[in-house]
Design a protein around this motif. Structure first.
Motif, PDB file in Angstrom:
ATOM      1  N   ASN A  28       0.817  -1.212   0.000  1.00  0.00           N
ATOM      2  CA  ASN A  28       0.000   0.000   0.000  1.00  0.00           C
ATOM      3  C   ASN A  28       0.853   1.264   0.000  1.00  0.00           C
ATOM      4  O   ASN A  28       0.464   2.275  -0.599  1.00  0.00           O
ATOM      5  N   LEU A  35       1.114   6.309  -7.191  1.00  0.00           N
ATOM      6  CA  LEU A  35      -0.037   7.086  -7.662  1.00  0.00           C
ATOM      7  C   LEU A  35       0.259   8.583  -7.597  1.00  0.00           C
ATOM      8  O   LEU A  35       0.001   9.326  -8.540  1.00  0.00           O
ATOM      9  N   LEU A  36       0.837   9.030  -6.482  1.00  0.00           N
ATOM     10  CA  LEU A  36       1.147  10.447  -6.320  1.00  0.00           C
ATOM     11  C   LEU A  36       2.216  10.883  -7.324  1.00  0.00           C
ATOM     12  O   LEU A  36       2.106  11.958  -7.929  1.00  0.00           O
ATOM     13  N   ALA A  39       0.657  11.191 -10.711  1.00  0.00           N
ATOM     14  CA  ALA A  39      -0.213  12.371 -10.768  1.00  0.00           C
ATOM     15  C   ALA A  39       0.609  13.649 -10.913  1.00  0.00           C
ATOM     16  O   ALA A  39       0.232  14.562 -11.641  1.00  0.00           O
TER      17      ALA A  39
ATOM     18  N   PRO B  99      -9.005   1.524  -2.423  1.00  0.00           N
ATOM     19  CA  PRO B  99      -8.013   0.449  -2.622  1.00  0.00           C
ATOM     20  C   PRO B  99      -7.370  -0.011  -1.316  1.00  0.00           C
ATOM     21  O   PRO B  99      -7.071  -1.194  -1.158  1.00  0.00           O
ATOM     22  N   ILE B 100      -7.197   0.919  -0.375  1.00  0.00           N
ATOM     23  CA  ILE B 100      -6.607   0.554   0.920  1.00  0.00           C
ATOM     24  C   ILE B 100      -7.601  -0.331   1.673  1.00  0.00           C
ATOM     25  O   ILE B 100      -7.245  -1.373   2.225  1.00  0.00           O
ATOM     26  N   SER B 103      -7.766  -3.850   0.151  1.00  0.00           N
ATOM     27  CA  SER B 103      -6.632  -4.724   0.437  1.00  0.00           C
ATOM     28  C   SER B 103      -6.654  -5.208   1.886  1.00  0.00           C
ATOM     29  O   SER B 103      -6.350  -6.368   2.148  1.00  0.00           O
ATOM     30  N   PHE B 104      -7.065  -4.353   2.821  1.00  0.00           N
ATOM     31  CA  PHE B 104      -7.090  -4.811   4.213  1.00  0.00           C
ATOM     32  C   PHE B 104      -8.304  -5.682   4.526  1.00  0.00           C
ATOM     33  O   PHE B 104      -8.254  -6.503   5.448  1.00  0.00           O
ATOM     34  N   MET B 144     -14.612   0.269  -6.866  1.00  0.00           N
ATOM     35  CA  MET B 144     -13.435   0.564  -7.693  1.00  0.00           C
ATOM     36  C   MET B 144     -13.708   0.263  -9.169  1.00  0.00           C
ATOM     37  O   MET B 144     -13.303   1.025 -10.052  1.00  0.00           O
ATOM     38  N   VAL B 220      -1.200   6.665   4.623  1.00  0.00           N
ATOM     39  CA  VAL B 220      -1.308   6.187   3.241  1.00  0.00           C
ATOM     40  C   VAL B 220      -2.440   6.893   2.506  1.00  0.00           C
ATOM     41  O   VAL B 220      -2.295   7.290   1.348  1.00  0.00           O
ATOM     42  N   ARG B 224      -2.452   9.140  -1.097  1.00  0.00           N
ATOM     43  CA  ARG B 224      -3.375   8.877  -2.210  1.00  0.00           C
ATOM     44  C   ARG B 224      -4.260  10.085  -2.478  1.00  0.00           C
ATOM     45  O   ARG B 224      -4.569  10.408  -3.628  1.00  0.00           O
ATOM     46  N   GLY B 227      -2.636  12.617  -4.627  1.00  0.00           N
ATOM     47  CA  GLY B 227      -2.671  12.180  -6.018  1.00  0.00           C
ATOM     48  C   GLY B 227      -4.036  12.409  -6.653  1.00  0.00           C
ATOM     49  O   GLY B 227      -4.146  12.925  -7.766  1.00  0.00           O
ATOM     50  N   GLU B 228      -5.092  12.065  -5.896  1.00  0.00           N
ATOM     51  CA  GLU B 228      -6.454  12.231  -6.422  1.00  0.00           C
ATOM     52  C   GLU B 228      -6.786  13.719  -6.617  1.00  0.00           C
ATOM     53  O   GLU B 228      -7.456  14.082  -7.581  1.00  0.00           O
ATOM     54  N   ARG B 231      -5.161  15.002  -9.776  1.00  0.00           N
ATOM     55  CA  ARG B 231      -5.857  14.537 -10.985  1.00  0.00           C
ATOM     56  C   ARG B 231      -7.071  15.394 -11.298  1.00  0.00           C
ATOM     57  O   ARG B 231      -7.453  15.567 -12.441  1.00  0.00           O
TER      58      ARG B 231
END
Lengths: 54, 245
Positions: A28, A35-36, A39, B99-100, B103-104, B144, B220, B224, B227-228, B231
């Motif tokens: 993770n 991802l970052l 981006a 996604p986190i 996965s968990f 997702m 985490v 993310r 990043g989002e 975008r």
């Protein structure tokens, strides 16, 4: 030491469960950082394109 | 009472910078707590009188199962905020959670199977707790998959938000399944209202681990989230400052 790793006979269940958890923890971190990074690269590329043709 | 903090939380550049500053704090504190929990749980805590050393699987099973439910709740709340007040950052946060969480949820299921085999004699039984947790995994994956099926981010945000909100009904079902139905799964060891049904030397590493995993998730998800946000805000002027090489 081998006594510790034997985990009272539960080693074959205990260590895989810790292993799969560690795998998810590490994956993770790598996944989120990727991802970052992507981006950022993408955003930089867009800004460069805007700069060339305003 | 001022609402400026609420408006600031909806501001992408503010969130981006705040997330960047908070991530190392959450990450390093989580690392210390998890290493402490690992040593305390594997070495210091005494073996269980029934389950021997096998009980130590709870130190990875319970926190990951906790994450699976907590992350889904955050995701649904963020999606609802995004849908109702049309806040892009909230949709970005929901998307960052999935996604986190998925996965968990998978880890909680796998560690549960590895726990079930020696204690119950089977990796899997179609028990209410196990079945509803599996449904939780499918909800994450559906969320997702639905997002990925749209090219347009705004439409992906809205459609997936509806799925996330509808799916929240499964969260109390997972939590209360061991009470509502006759489940093979044992009841909760922790209680906010009553007495914990676990001895203190076994409880401390569990609490350390749960807190550590929660802070780890925050670290985490904030990476993310950045990043989002990028975008979604590609054209905004502040982007130039934060992505400068």
């Amino acid at each position: 030491m081998s006594h510790f790793f034997a985990m009272g006979g539960y080693a074959r269940y205990l260590w895989p469960s810790y292993g799969v958890t560690l795998l998810a923890v590490v994956a993770n971190i790598i996944w989120a950082r990727g991802l970052l990074r992507r981006a950022k690269t993408e955003a930089r590329r867009r800004l460069d394109m805007q700069g060339e043709s305003p | 009472m001022t609402w400026t903090w609420f408006h600031r939380l909806g501001s992408p550049p503010y969130i981006y910078r705040l997330a960047g500053r908070l991530t190392p704090w959450f990450g390093w504190i989580a690392a210390v707590l998890l290493l402490g929990a690992l040593f305390d749980g594997l070495v210091l805590a005494p073996p269980d009188y029934q389950q021997g050393d096998g009980f130590r699987i709870i130190y990875v099973h319970v926190p990951t199962a906790w994450l699976s439910l907590m992350i889904y709740t955050w995701m649904a709340v963020a999606a609802a905020v995004g849908l109702i007040w049309r806040i892009k950052v909230a949709h970005a946060a929901a998307a960052a959670c999935a996604p986190i969480g998925a996965s968990f949820t998978a880890v909680a299921l796998v560690t549960g199977m590895l726990f079930g085999k020696p204690m119950w004699g089977a990796y899997w039984v179609w028990d209410p707790r196990l079945t509803s947790e599996l449904l939780l995994l499918f909800l994450y994956l559906g969320y997702m998959g639905l997002r990925a099926s749209f090219d347009d981010l705004q439409r992906a945000d809205r459609a997936s938000a509806v799925l996330a909100i509808v799916g929240i009904v499964n969260v109390p079902i997972v939590h209360f399944s061991v009470i509502w139905w006759n489940s093979l799964h044992q009841g909760s060891s922790l209680s906010l209202t009553g007495k914990d049904t676990i001895a203190t030397p076994m409880l401390i590493p569990l609490l350390l681990s749960m807190l550590g995993f929660t802070l780890y998730f925050l670290a985490v998800v904030l990476v993310r989230l950045r990043g989002e946000v990028l975008r979604r805000e590609r054209a905004a002027s502040w982007i130039g400052e934060v992505v400068a090489p």
